[in-house]
Design an enzyme around this catalytic site. Structure first.
Site, PDB file in Angstrom:
ATOM      1  N   HIS A 182      -7.358  -5.790   0.622  1.00  0.00           N
ATOM      2  CA  HIS A 182      -6.331  -5.309   0.343  1.00  0.00           C
ATOM      3  C   HIS A 182      -5.205  -5.738   1.468  1.00  0.00           C
ATOM      4  O   HIS A 182      -3.676  -5.712   0.979  1.00  0.00           O
ATOM      5  CB  HIS A 182      -6.680  -3.775   1.016  1.00  0.00           C
ATOM      6  CG  HIS A 182      -5.495  -2.709   0.775  1.00  0.00           C
ATOM      7  ND1 HIS A 182      -4.949  -2.864  -0.335  1.00  0.00           N
ATOM      8  CD2 HIS A 182      -5.119  -1.988   1.558  1.00  0.00           C
ATOM      9  CE1 HIS A 182      -4.183  -1.646  -0.284  1.00  0.00           C
ATOM     10  NE2 HIS A 182      -4.097  -1.063   1.095  1.00  0.00           N
ATOM     11  N   ASP A 191      -1.473  13.974  13.718  1.00  0.00           N
ATOM     12  CA  ASP A 191      -1.833  15.184  13.468  1.00  0.00           C
ATOM     13  C   ASP A 191      -0.993  15.625  11.875  1.00  0.00           C
ATOM     14  O   ASP A 191      -1.946  16.011  11.071  1.00  0.00           O
ATOM     15  CB  ASP A 191      -1.304  16.385  14.326  1.00  0.00           C
ATOM     16  CG  ASP A 191      -2.184  16.122  15.636  1.00  0.00           C
ATOM     17  OD1 ASP A 191      -3.120  15.649  15.576  1.00  0.00           O
ATOM     18  OD2 ASP A 191      -1.677  16.635  16.693  1.00  0.00           O
ATOM     19  N   SER A 208       0.968  -1.215   0.145  1.00  0.00           N
ATOM     20  CA  SER A 208      -0.141  -0.053   0.111  1.00  0.00           C
ATOM     21  C   SER A 208       0.832   1.394  -0.116  1.00  0.00           C
ATOM     22  O   SER A 208       1.468   1.558  -0.881  1.00  0.00           O
ATOM     23  CB  SER A 208      -1.239  -0.195   1.270  1.00  0.00           C
ATOM     24  OG  SER A 208      -2.209   0.648   1.004  1.00  0.00           O
TER      25      SER A 208
END
Length: 257
Positions: A235, A176, A85
């Site tokens: 996946h 964040d 990925s």
């Protein structure tokens, strides 16, 4: 940047790169299996993930440089590089930027194309965990279930929890910045990026990350590539069909060793 890694075994260097919101530890079981076949397996945490440094900068260019520097620091040459990925995107970038470093490239369930951001619900769930007062993994799982129904996905994400202090769990990743830079995760490979060595693309038959129409694009960047699909896998093909996954990769490596 000094990336964190877990190194298993001795032999030909084999680097494994995890996906978005993951860490090298996700690959511990398969890493041990590869090491038993005569490889020195490096389970690397990419920047802003796992135990590797947090930084405000996040791009495939930088993550490719991180891997090059890691190889220089460890004196690794002629490596086998596998990425899943997001890690597959990093691996593609490493191969096209630093081809002399790579012996074989293995890309798991990702194409060199652009992907729209699609992790919003997961990121919302993790944000909730980050802001919560968590004193047990069971409580974290219970809270995360409000956002993510799939048990396997929750367990994958909850591996990011660690005891920051007595009675208080926290997340290892730099959430964040990963939220801020999520658009970068889907970035396509540059049109001019090519890699001329033997490459294996592996996809899950139930996954929509690699489609039939992507084959031409894959070949344009990786002319010596082969695409193999593992039936009844999504996946996380390596977690869902680990035996098939391992055998296909070993056959590929043996063929081009």
């Amino acid at each position: 940047m000094q990336l964190y890694s877990k190194v298993i075994g001795e032999g030909k260097p084999f680097i494994i790169l995890h996906g978005f919101l993951g860490m090298g530890d996700n690959w511990k079981t398969l890493g041990k299996e590869f090491s038993e076949k005569g490889f020195q397996v490096h389970l690397v945490d990419q920047r802003n993930h796992g135990r590797s440094p947090h930084t405000d900068e996040f791009s495939y260019e930088l993550m490719a440089e991180d891997i090059k520097e890691y190889c220089e620091e460890k004196n690794l040459k002629d490596i086998i590089l596998l990425g899943h990925s997001m890690g597959g995107k990093t691996a593609m970038k490493v191969a096209t930027k630093y081809p002399d470093l790579i012996h074989n490239l293995i890309v798991v369930d990702i194409a060199p194309k652009y992907y729209e951001p699609h992790h919003q619900t997961i990121l919302e769930g993790l944000t909730m965990l980050q802001d919560a007062e968590l004193n047990s993994r069971g409580l974290a799982d219970e809270k995360l279930e409000e956002y993510i129904s799939e048990w396997g996905v929750r367990q994958f994400l909850l591996k990011n929890l660690y005891w920051k202090e007595k009675g208080k769990l926290a997340l290892r990743m730099n959430l964040d910045i990963l939220k801020e830079k999520v658009e970068s995760v889907g970035k396509a490979l540059e049109e001019s990026d090519t890699f001329e060595k033997d490459t294996l693309f592996l996809s899950g038959g139930n996954s929509n990350y690699i489609r039939k129409e992507d084959r031409e694009l894959i070949k344009s960047h990786f002319p010596k590539s082969n695409l193999v699909t593992i039936k009844d896998a999504g996946h996380w093909v390596h977690a869902e069909k680990p035996d098939d996954f391992f055998q296909i990769i070993m056959a590929f490596i043996d063929k081009f060793s």
